[in-house]
Design a protein around this motif. Structure first.
Motif, PDB file in Angstrom:
ATOM      1  N   ARG A  89      48.372  46.986 -36.051  1.00 19.99           N
ATOM      2  CA  ARG A  89      49.238  48.340 -35.453  1.00 19.99           C
ATOM      3  C   ARG A  89      49.199  49.012 -36.606  1.00 19.99           C
ATOM      4  O   ARG A  89      49.328  48.910 -37.670  1.00 19.99           O
ATOM      5  CB  ARG A  89      50.901  47.794 -35.251  1.00 19.99           C
ATOM      6  CG  ARG A  89      51.627  49.125 -34.918  1.00 19.99           C
ATOM      7  CD  ARG A  89      53.041  48.724 -34.689  1.00 19.99           C
ATOM      8  NE  ARG A  89      53.795  50.259 -34.559  1.00 19.99           N
ATOM      9  CZ  ARG A  89      54.052  50.984 -33.513  1.00 19.99           C
ATOM     10  NH1 ARG A  89      53.237  50.507 -32.445  1.00 19.99           N
ATOM     11  NH2 ARG A  89      54.656  52.093 -33.725  1.00 19.99           N
ATOM     12  N   GLU A  90      48.630  50.507 -36.335  1.00 20.63           N
ATOM     13  CA  GLU A  90      48.013  51.448 -37.343  1.00 20.63           C
ATOM     14  C   GLU A  90      49.037  51.841 -38.202  1.00 20.63           C
ATOM     15  O   GLU A  90      48.716  51.676 -39.494  1.00 20.63           O
ATOM     16  CB  GLU A  90      47.490  52.597 -36.569  1.00 20.63           C
ATOM     17  CG  GLU A  90      46.898  53.635 -37.538  1.00 20.63           C
ATOM     18  CD  GLU A  90      46.150  54.849 -37.005  1.00 20.63           C
ATOM     19  OE1 GLU A  90      45.614  55.661 -37.411  1.00 20.63           O
ATOM     20  OE2 GLU A  90      46.222  54.996 -35.674  1.00 20.63           O
ATOM     21  N   ASP A  91      50.294  51.976 -37.879  1.00 24.08           N
ATOM     22  CA  ASP A  91      51.212  52.656 -38.883  1.00 24.08           C
ATOM     23  C   ASP A  91      51.599  51.509 -39.812  1.00 24.08           C
ATOM     24  O   ASP A  91      52.261  51.774 -41.077  1.00 24.08           O
ATOM     25  CB  ASP A  91      52.461  53.253 -38.216  1.00 24.08           C
ATOM     26  CG  ASP A  91      53.043  52.452 -37.200  1.00 24.08           C
ATOM     27  OD1 ASP A  91      52.555  51.138 -36.816  1.00 24.08           O
ATOM     28  OD2 ASP A  91      54.418  52.822 -36.690  1.00 24.08           O
ATOM     29  N   MET A  92      51.599  50.187 -39.507  1.00 27.21           N
ATOM     30  CA  MET A  92      51.972  49.161 -40.452  1.00 27.21           C
ATOM     31  C   MET A  92      50.891  48.532 -41.311  1.00 27.21           C
ATOM     32  O   MET A  92      51.433  48.339 -42.396  1.00 27.21           O
ATOM     33  CB  MET A  92      52.236  47.882 -39.331  1.00 27.21           C
ATOM     34  CG  MET A  92      53.404  48.012 -38.366  1.00 27.21           C
ATOM     35  SD  MET A  92      54.953  47.808 -39.197  1.00 27.21           S
ATOM     36  CE  MET A  92      56.048  47.976 -38.034  1.00 27.21           C
ATOM     37  N   PHE A  93      49.566  48.616 -40.895  1.00 23.27           N
ATOM     38  CA  PHE A  93      48.562  47.771 -41.556  1.00 23.27           C
ATOM     39  C   PHE A  93      47.342  48.782 -41.933  1.00 23.27           C
ATOM     40  O   PHE A  93      46.543  48.072 -42.757  1.00 23.27           O
ATOM     41  CB  PHE A  93      48.192  46.801 -40.811  1.00 23.27           C
ATOM     42  CG  PHE A  93      49.237  45.547 -40.558  1.00 23.27           C
ATOM     43  CD1 PHE A  93      49.982  45.239 -41.535  1.00 23.27           C
ATOM     44  CD2 PHE A  93      49.764  45.379 -39.304  1.00 23.27           C
ATOM     45  CE1 PHE A  93      51.107  44.421 -41.371  1.00 23.27           C
ATOM     46  CE2 PHE A  93      50.659  44.836 -38.907  1.00 23.27           C
ATOM     47  CZ  PHE A  93      51.485  44.144 -39.997  1.00 23.27           C
TER      48      PHE A  93
ATOM     49  N   PHE B 152      51.209  46.372 -29.775  1.00 28.43           N
ATOM     50  CA  PHE B 152      50.113  46.118 -30.910  1.00 28.43           C
ATOM     51  C   PHE B 152      48.898  45.386 -30.162  1.00 28.43           C
ATOM     52  O   PHE B 152      49.266  45.363 -28.911  1.00 28.43           O
ATOM     53  CB  PHE B 152      50.875  45.159 -31.926  1.00 28.43           C
ATOM     54  CG  PHE B 152      51.128  43.596 -31.135  1.00 28.43           C
ATOM     55  CD1 PHE B 152      50.128  42.557 -31.241  1.00 28.43           C
ATOM     56  CD2 PHE B 152      52.216  43.299 -30.677  1.00 28.43           C
ATOM     57  CE1 PHE B 152      50.505  41.601 -30.771  1.00 28.43           C
ATOM     58  CE2 PHE B 152      52.540  42.078 -30.095  1.00 28.43           C
ATOM     59  CZ  PHE B 152      51.677  41.214 -30.204  1.00 28.43           C
ATOM     60  N   SER B 153      47.847  45.376 -30.875  1.00 29.48           N
ATOM     61  CA  SER B 153      46.579  44.761 -30.266  1.00 29.48           C
ATOM     62  C   SER B 153      46.239  43.608 -31.234  1.00 29.48           C
ATOM     63  O   SER B 153      46.802  43.462 -32.237  1.00 29.48           O
ATOM     64  CB  SER B 153      45.646  45.705 -30.157  1.00 29.48           C
ATOM     65  OG  SER B 153      45.271  46.450 -31.359  1.00 29.48           O
TER      66      SER B 153
ATOM     67  N   ARG C 204      57.249  45.871 -42.172  1.00 28.14           N
ATOM     68  CA  ARG C 204      55.808  45.357 -41.618  1.00 28.14           C
ATOM     69  C   ARG C 204      55.654  44.172 -41.614  1.00 28.14           C
ATOM     70  O   ARG C 204      55.021  43.436 -40.396  1.00 28.14           O
ATOM     71  CB  ARG C 204      55.041  45.921 -42.946  1.00 28.14           C
ATOM     72  CG  ARG C 204      54.792  47.189 -43.080  1.00 28.14           C
ATOM     73  CD  ARG C 204      54.192  47.560 -44.655  1.00 28.14           C
ATOM     74  NE  ARG C 204      52.837  47.304 -44.029  1.00 28.14           N
ATOM     75  CZ  ARG C 204      51.831  46.804 -45.365  1.00 28.14           C
ATOM     76  NH1 ARG C 204      52.491  46.521 -46.373  1.00 28.14           N
ATOM     77  NH2 ARG C 204      50.414  46.647 -45.011  1.00 28.14           N
ATOM     78  N   PHE C 205      56.252  42.964 -42.140  1.00 26.57           N
ATOM     79  CA  PHE C 205      55.964  41.727 -42.154  1.00 26.57           C
ATOM     80  C   PHE C 205      56.875  41.041 -41.323  1.00 26.57           C
ATOM     81  O   PHE C 205      56.784  39.878 -40.654  1.00 26.57           O
ATOM     82  CB  PHE C 205      56.038  41.035 -43.544  1.00 26.57           C
ATOM     83  CG  PHE C 205      54.891  41.419 -44.185  1.00 26.57           C
ATOM     84  CD1 PHE C 205      53.648  41.008 -43.696  1.00 26.57           C
ATOM     85  CD2 PHE C 205      54.667  42.570 -44.962  1.00 26.57           C
ATOM     86  CE1 PHE C 205      52.396  41.236 -44.578  1.00 26.57           C
ATOM     87  CE2 PHE C 205      53.680  42.819 -45.771  1.00 26.57           C
ATOM     88  CZ  PHE C 205      52.306  42.147 -45.522  1.00 26.57           C
ATOM     89  N   ILE C 206      58.282  41.502 -40.764  1.00 24.66           N
ATOM     90  CA  ILE C 206      59.208  41.055 -39.661  1.00 24.66           C
ATOM     91  C   ILE C 206      58.253  41.219 -38.486  1.00 24.66           C
ATOM     92  O   ILE C 206      58.161  40.566 -37.645  1.00 24.66           O
ATOM     93  CB  ILE C 206      60.436  41.955 -39.784  1.00 24.66           C
ATOM     94  CG1 ILE C 206      61.365  41.539 -40.928  1.00 24.66           C
ATOM     95  CG2 ILE C 206      61.158  41.612 -38.631  1.00 24.66           C
ATOM     96  CD1 ILE C 206      62.604  42.281 -41.277  1.00 24.66           C
ATOM     97  N   PHE C 207      57.758  42.446 -38.364  1.00 17.94           N
ATOM     98  CA  PHE C 207      56.900  43.019 -37.214  1.00 17.94           C
ATOM     99  C   PHE C 207      55.518  41.815 -37.030  1.00 17.94           C
ATOM    100  O   PHE C 207      55.340  41.123 -36.025  1.00 17.94           O
ATOM    101  CB  PHE C 207      56.514  44.327 -37.177  1.00 17.94           C
ATOM    102  CG  PHE C 207      55.715  44.661 -36.019  1.00 17.94           C
ATOM    103  CD1 PHE C 207      56.219  44.852 -34.966  1.00 17.94           C
ATOM    104  CD2 PHE C 207      54.311  44.593 -36.021  1.00 17.94           C
ATOM    105  CE1 PHE C 207      55.383  45.150 -33.782  1.00 17.94           C
ATOM    106  CE2 PHE C 207      53.403  45.118 -34.859  1.00 17.94           C
ATOM    107  CZ  PHE C 207      54.270  45.172 -33.537  1.00 17.94           C
ATOM    108  N   PHE C 208      54.861  41.542 -38.316  1.00 18.31           N
ATOM    109  CA  PHE C 208      54.030  40.775 -38.223  1.00 18.31           C
ATOM    110  C   PHE C 208      54.092  39.280 -37.684  1.00 18.31           C
ATOM    111  O   PHE C 208      53.698  38.878 -36.906  1.00 18.31           O
ATOM    112  CB  PHE C 208      53.369  40.561 -39.628  1.00 18.31           C
ATOM    113  CG  PHE C 208      52.268  39.637 -39.802  1.00 18.31           C
ATOM    114  CD1 PHE C 208      51.139  39.631 -38.781  1.00 18.31           C
ATOM    115  CD2 PHE C 208      52.545  38.481 -40.657  1.00 18.31           C
ATOM    116  CE1 PHE C 208      50.025  38.712 -39.242  1.00 18.31           C
ATOM    117  CE2 PHE C 208      51.397  37.370 -40.840  1.00 18.31           C
ATOM    118  CZ  PHE C 208      50.168  37.634 -40.065  1.00 18.31           C
ATOM    119  N   CYS C 209      55.516  39.093 -38.139  1.00 20.42           N
ATOM    120  CA  CYS C 209      55.922  37.570 -37.859  1.00 20.42           C
ATOM    121  C   CYS C 209      56.134  37.485 -36.186  1.00 20.42           C
ATOM    122  O   CYS C 209      55.902  36.524 -35.351  1.00 20.42           O
ATOM    123  CB  CYS C 209      57.196  37.316 -38.343  1.00 20.42           C
ATOM    124  SG  CYS C 209      56.625  36.736 -40.268  1.00 20.42           S
TER     125      CYS C 209
END
Length: 490
Positions: free
Chosen positions: A95-99, A77-78, A118-123
């Motif tokens: 991250r493009e495929d998430m958001f 991610f960036s 999506r939000f597990i990854f965000f955290c």
């Protein structure tokens, strides 16, 4: 500790005006500048939605080469760092495929199938990003279920054990509830965390419960709602968790940005007016009646406005059984703006067609028209079954539109009944979520409107004089932040 030294990270899933579905976005738009005004060193972290990256916010640095785990996958991610107009840094986890999607959480078919991912990854990604900073925040302030894993994850990072976590519930009705097979994606030990005194919730698991269980303190957006959600009637199964830690559950009212909500300078209404000179409100009422195609004689009768999402939480179904009494017996006008439950929309549309120009139903979201309703109506009706805070009643008071509300949550905290306190009241309230209770409150308001125009005007001016600004809310958050830091050092 002086306020200038207080370092706070504010984490949320949306922020107005760029990425918005509801009241959380309004909070994230208005609270940060008020906190910064107090000298707090504030930074924001949000998902890198398409809407944010394409909003024209001045871009700053871009950080790449970052990775976070999602179950067995190590994903890149960036981070895009931007700044608001007031200079507050916003870090967007990209991250493009998430958001990179047209909407934040759902499309026309319903919630996105991978919201858990999506939000597990965000955290997880934002906790990785936090570890690259050269400072450790005193407070990590998380908001709603999308951020609920952050307090759990930070416990395993030694550098952040001195940081206090605050978790704010904006609406308990959105629990971030997922099936058990998604739990492995969190990377948490199921023996320790997937249990009733952890994230497990009746055979599934809840990201909202994670936030309320593992944070140092929990807040919500009004004092009454903070008490209500510790009771079975309003707790939605979480009341036991919240009641067990009631000493660390707080209620802080949301606020109003009076720079954006003011009849003195609102460019969208027919005439501007003020608390000292209300004459322009009559012109706004005439304009509203004309725009909505209602009967001209309603200019001399009470007109009620409703600006709301259409669902049972908002109590819109309570109005349907009393429509004939409102229009035929009380001779009122009623204007309803909003979308939502299709059954409610259909029933309101049918009623509007046979109302002899006394009911206008506009099934859309239109902020300009909502302002015109606030300015032109005599009363605003908010019959919610529950209401964490509510903002429309606060806007209405500023526009000299008297609120008629059910006494629940933030509605109870912001509206004082005229009959209960004649010298100080500025609205009308009712207790039960019942059509007849709602009707009785409207009858009391209509009777006063017709009986005493002078008293009606004094009540309007009393409501306009109330201070529900974000400055008050920010001070309350600052006091809470300091108390959490003090608790961690004693």
């Amino acid at each position: 500790m002086g306020s200038a030294a207080l370092r706070v990270v504010l984490i949320a899933s949306e922020m107005g005006p760029w990425a918005k579905t509801g009241g959380l976005a309004d909070v994230m738009e208005s609270l940060p500048p008020a906190l910064r005004h107090l000298g707090i060193d504030l930074r924001l972290i949000l998902p890198g939605y398409r809407q944010m990256l394409q909003a024209g916010i001045p871009a700053g640095s871009v950080h790449t080469g970052l990775h976070a785990w999602l179950g067995p996958q190590r994903l890149a991610f960036s981070v895009h760092r931007m700044r608001t107009e007031t200079g507050i840094p916003i870090d967007l986890i990209e991250r493009e495929d998430m958001f990179d999607r047209p909407n934040l959480y759902a499309d026309s078919q319903g919630d996105y199938y991978d919201n858990a991912e999506r939000f597990i990854f965000f955290c997880r990604a934002l906790t990785v990003w936090l570890q690259t900073w050269d400072i450790v925040p005193h407070i990590v302030h998380c908001n709603d279920w999308h951020t609920g894993l952050v307090p759990v994850l930070l416990q395993s990072i030694p550098a952040f054990r001195s940081s206090a976590t605050l978790f704010t519930i904006h609406n308990l009705g959105y629990p971030g509830l997922f099936d058990a097979d998604k739990f492995a994606l969190t990377g948490l030990d199921p023996n320790h965390h997937y249990r009733p005194d952890g994230l497990e919730f009746f055979g599934r698991w809840s990201m909202l419960k994670a936030g309320m269980f593992y944070s140092r303190a929990v807040s919500t957006v009004s004092p009454t709602y903070a008490r209500e959600i510790q009771q079975p009637e309003y707790g939605r199964g979480f009341d036991g968790v919240l009641a067990a830690r009631s000493a660390s559950v707080f209620g802080i009212l949301n606020g109003v940005d009076y720079g954006k909500w003011s009849p003195e300078k609102d460019p969208h209404i027919a005439a501007n007016y003020s608390r000292k000179d209300l004459s322009g409100k009559s012109a706004c009422k005439a304009d509203l009646i004309r725009r909505c195609g209602l009967a001209a004689d309603l200019h001399k009768q009470p007109v009620i406005g409703i600006v709301s999402r259409l669902d049972t939480q908002k109590g819109i179904d309570l109005i349907l059984p009393i429509l004939d009494q409102l229009m035929d017996d009380l001779h009122l006008g009623l204007i309803i703006l909003g979308t939502g439950d299709k059954n409610l929309e259909n029933r309101l549309a049918e009623a509007s067609g046979s109302s002899r120009k006394r009911l206008a139903f506009i099934p859309q979201f239109d902020e300009v028209l909502s302002r015109q309703i606030l300015a032109g109506a005599d009363m605003l009706l908010v019959p919610s079954r529950y209401e964490p805070c509510g903002l429309t009643q606060l806007y209405a008071m500023q526009y000299a539109t008297i609120p008629v509300v059910r006494a629940t949550g933030g509605l109870n905290d912001t509206v004082v009944d005229v009959d209960a306190d004649p010298a100080n009241g500025w609205g009308f309230t009712f207790g039960r979520a019942d059509p007849q209770d709602c009707l009785s409150a409207i009858e009391r308001a209509a009777a006063l409107y017709r009986r005493s125009p002078g008293e009606w005007q004094r009540i309007q001016q009393r409501g306009m004089a109330m201070d529900f600004s974000w400055d008050r809310s920010a001070l309350a958050y600052q006091r809470l932040y300091r108390s959490l830091i003090s608790d961690s050092t004693t």
